[in-house]
Motif scaffolding. Sequence first.
Motif, PDB file in Angstrom:
ATOM      1  N   GLY A   1       0.846  -1.199   0.000  1.00  0.00           N
ATOM      2  CA  GLY A   1       0.000   0.000   0.000  1.00  0.00           C
ATOM      3  C   GLY A   1       0.872   1.237   0.000  1.00  0.00           C
ATOM      4  O   GLY A   1       1.607   1.483  -0.939  1.00  0.00           O
ATOM      5  N   SER A   2       0.821   1.995   1.090  1.00  0.00           N
ATOM      6  CA  SER A   2       1.660   3.190   1.189  1.00  0.00           C
ATOM      7  C   SER A   2       2.797   2.980   2.188  1.00  0.00           C
ATOM      8  O   SER A   2       3.430   3.944   2.601  1.00  0.00           O
ATOM      9  CB  SER A   2       0.815   4.391   1.595  1.00  0.00           C
ATOM     10  OG  SER A   2       0.251   4.163   2.869  1.00  0.00           O
ATOM     11  N   VAL A   3       3.055   1.743   2.555  1.00  0.00           N
ATOM     12  CA  VAL A   3       4.129   1.433   3.494  1.00  0.00           C
ATOM     13  C   VAL A   3       5.284   0.806   2.722  1.00  0.00           C
ATOM     14  O   VAL A   3       5.103  -0.156   1.970  1.00  0.00           O
ATOM     15  CB  VAL A   3       3.639   0.462   4.591  1.00  0.00           C
ATOM     16  CG1 VAL A   3       4.784   0.100   5.524  1.00  0.00           C
ATOM     17  CG2 VAL A   3       2.478   1.068   5.362  1.00  0.00           C
ATOM     18  N   LEU A   4       6.472   1.376   2.914  1.00  0.00           N
ATOM     19  CA  LEU A   4       7.665   0.856   2.256  1.00  0.00           C
ATOM     20  C   LEU A   4       8.317  -0.180   3.161  1.00  0.00           C
ATOM     21  O   LEU A   4       8.595   0.095   4.329  1.00  0.00           O
ATOM     22  CB  LEU A   4       8.653   1.992   1.967  1.00  0.00           C
ATOM     23  CG  LEU A   4       8.116   3.153   1.131  1.00  0.00           C
ATOM     24  CD1 LEU A   4       9.175   4.251   1.011  1.00  0.00           C
ATOM     25  CD2 LEU A   4       7.671   2.676  -0.225  1.00  0.00           C
ATOM     26  N   LYS A   5       8.534  -1.362   2.650  1.00  0.00           N
ATOM     27  CA  LYS A   5       9.238  -2.416   3.392  1.00  0.00           C
ATOM     28  C   LYS A   5      10.722  -2.253   3.085  1.00  0.00           C
ATOM     29  O   LYS A   5      11.112  -2.200   1.909  1.00  0.00           O
ATOM     30  CB  LYS A   5       8.767  -3.811   2.943  1.00  0.00           C
ATOM     31  CG  LYS A   5       7.266  -4.011   3.018  1.00  0.00           C
ATOM     32  CD  LYS A   5       6.825  -4.210   4.422  1.00  0.00           C
ATOM     33  CE  LYS A   5       5.326  -4.554   4.429  1.00  0.00           C
ATOM     34  NZ  LYS A   5       4.825  -4.805   5.741  1.00  0.00           N
ATOM     35  N   VAL A   6      11.520  -2.142   4.133  1.00  0.00           N
ATOM     36  CA  VAL A   6      12.930  -1.829   3.945  1.00  0.00           C
ATOM     37  C   VAL A   6      13.815  -2.852   4.647  1.00  0.00           C
ATOM     38  O   VAL A   6      13.370  -3.587   5.533  1.00  0.00           O
ATOM     39  CB  VAL A   6      13.264  -0.416   4.487  1.00  0.00           C
ATOM     40  CG1 VAL A   6      12.489   0.643   3.726  1.00  0.00           C
ATOM     41  CG2 VAL A   6      12.997  -0.323   5.971  1.00  0.00           C
ATOM     42  N   GLU A   7      15.065  -2.878   4.208  1.00  0.00           N
ATOM     43  CA  GLU A   7      16.089  -3.665   4.885  1.00  0.00           C
ATOM     44  C   GLU A   7      17.309  -2.773   5.089  1.00  0.00           C
ATOM     45  O   GLU A   7      17.523  -1.806   4.357  1.00  0.00           O
ATOM     46  CB  GLU A   7      16.450  -4.915   4.078  1.00  0.00           C
ATOM     47  CG  GLU A   7      17.127  -4.624   2.757  1.00  0.00           C
ATOM     48  CD  GLU A   7      17.427  -5.875   1.951  1.00  0.00           C
ATOM     49  OE1 GLU A   7      16.888  -6.937   2.271  1.00  0.00           O
ATOM     50  OE2 GLU A   7      18.212  -5.756   0.994  1.00  0.00           O
ATOM     51  N   HIS A   8      18.087  -3.117   6.069  1.00  0.00           N
ATOM     52  CA  HIS A   8      19.245  -2.301   6.418  1.00  0.00           C
ATOM     53  C   HIS A   8      20.343  -2.460   5.374  1.00  0.00           C
ATOM     54  O   HIS A   8      20.596  -3.548   4.875  1.00  0.00           O
ATOM     55  CB  HIS A   8      19.768  -2.706   7.806  1.00  0.00           C
ATOM     56  CG  HIS A   8      20.881  -1.845   8.278  1.00  0.00           C
ATOM     57  ND1 HIS A   8      22.106  -2.352   8.600  1.00  0.00           N
ATOM     58  CD2 HIS A   8      20.973  -0.508   8.468  1.00  0.00           C
ATOM     59  CE1 HIS A   8      22.907  -1.373   8.985  1.00  0.00           C
ATOM     60  NE2 HIS A   8      22.239  -0.251   8.910  1.00  0.00           N
ATOM     61  N   VAL A   9      20.963  -1.346   5.053  1.00  0.00           N
ATOM     62  CA  VAL A   9      22.107  -1.335   4.139  1.00  0.00           C
ATOM     63  C   VAL A   9      23.278  -0.796   4.927  1.00  0.00           C
ATOM     64  O   VAL A   9      23.176   0.268   5.553  1.00  0.00           O
ATOM     65  CB  VAL A   9      21.823  -0.451   2.903  1.00  0.00           C
ATOM     66  CG1 VAL A   9      23.042  -0.379   2.006  1.00  0.00           C
ATOM     67  CG2 VAL A   9      20.635  -0.967   2.134  1.00  0.00           C
ATOM     68  N   GLN A  10      24.392  -1.504   4.909  1.00  0.00           N
ATOM     69  CA  GLN A  10      25.543  -1.106   5.717  1.00  0.00           C
ATOM     70  C   GLN A  10      26.135   0.230   5.276  1.00  0.00           C
ATOM     71  O   GLN A  10      26.412   1.090   6.078  1.00  0.00           O
ATOM     72  CB  GLN A  10      26.632  -2.196   5.669  1.00  0.00           C
ATOM     73  CG  GLN A  10      26.205  -3.500   6.296  1.00  0.00           C
ATOM     74  CD  GLN A  10      25.877  -3.340   7.778  1.00  0.00           C
ATOM     75  OE1 GLN A  10      26.473  -2.509   8.471  1.00  0.00           O
ATOM     76  NE2 GLN A  10      24.911  -4.110   8.276  1.00  0.00           N
ATOM     77  N   SER A  11      26.329   0.403   3.995  1.00  0.00           N
ATOM     78  CA  SER A  11      26.888   1.668   3.508  1.00  0.00           C
ATOM     79  C   SER A  11      26.378   1.934   2.107  1.00  0.00           C
ATOM     80  O   SER A  11      25.956   1.033   1.404  1.00  0.00           O
ATOM     81  CB  SER A  11      28.417   1.623   3.504  1.00  0.00           C
ATOM     82  OG  SER A  11      28.857   0.629   2.615  1.00  0.00           O
ATOM     83  N   LEU A  12      26.470   3.185   1.701  1.00  0.00           N
ATOM     84  CA  LEU A  12      25.998   3.550   0.354  1.00  0.00           C
ATOM     85  C   LEU A  12      27.051   3.341  -0.682  1.00  0.00           C
ATOM     86  O   LEU A  12      28.162   3.469  -0.593  1.00  0.00           O
ATOM     87  CB  LEU A  12      25.528   4.999   0.338  1.00  0.00           C
ATOM     88  CG  LEU A  12      24.243   5.249   1.081  1.00  0.00           C
ATOM     89  CD1 LEU A  12      23.914   6.733   1.049  1.00  0.00           C
ATOM     90  CD2 LEU A  12      23.099   4.475   0.460  1.00  0.00           C
TER      91      LEU A  12
END
Length: 151
Positions: free
Chosen positions: A140-151
Amino acid sequence: MEGFLATLDHWNWWILALLLFVVELAMPGVIFLWLAIAAALTGFLVLLIPSVGWQMSFIIFAILSVIAIYIGRKVWTPGNTPSDDSKLNKRADQYIGRTFTLDTAMENGRGRLHVGDGSWLAEGPDLPAGAHVKVVSVDGSVLKVEHVQSL
């Protein structure tokens, strides 16, 4: 009444077609257009075959109306045009795979992201504000995210 109907000729069908075109202009939807085309075609048939009685001309009009509406619905249906951009009306889907920085800490699996000119609700692992996360899916309007160590 039958005497009046017996006097119907091609002009009457064309006048009916014109009236149906006018009704089509005044009313939303595209149904009277097909009826107008059927009336115009019926007028041409009555012109070509003047011995067609009024009963047969009404049957021809009914059949041509059904055919015209069927073809019209198959050929021209609003909203049936495929879009070049499959994510046009799915704004959140365009963020999948992109990396953002958390605005607020993720607590109990929920936090907020600043994306573009808006703030989005995000769900994922508990993280501090400022952590980098990658959007993996959208609900829907919720973004499911995962952690990223660095860009």
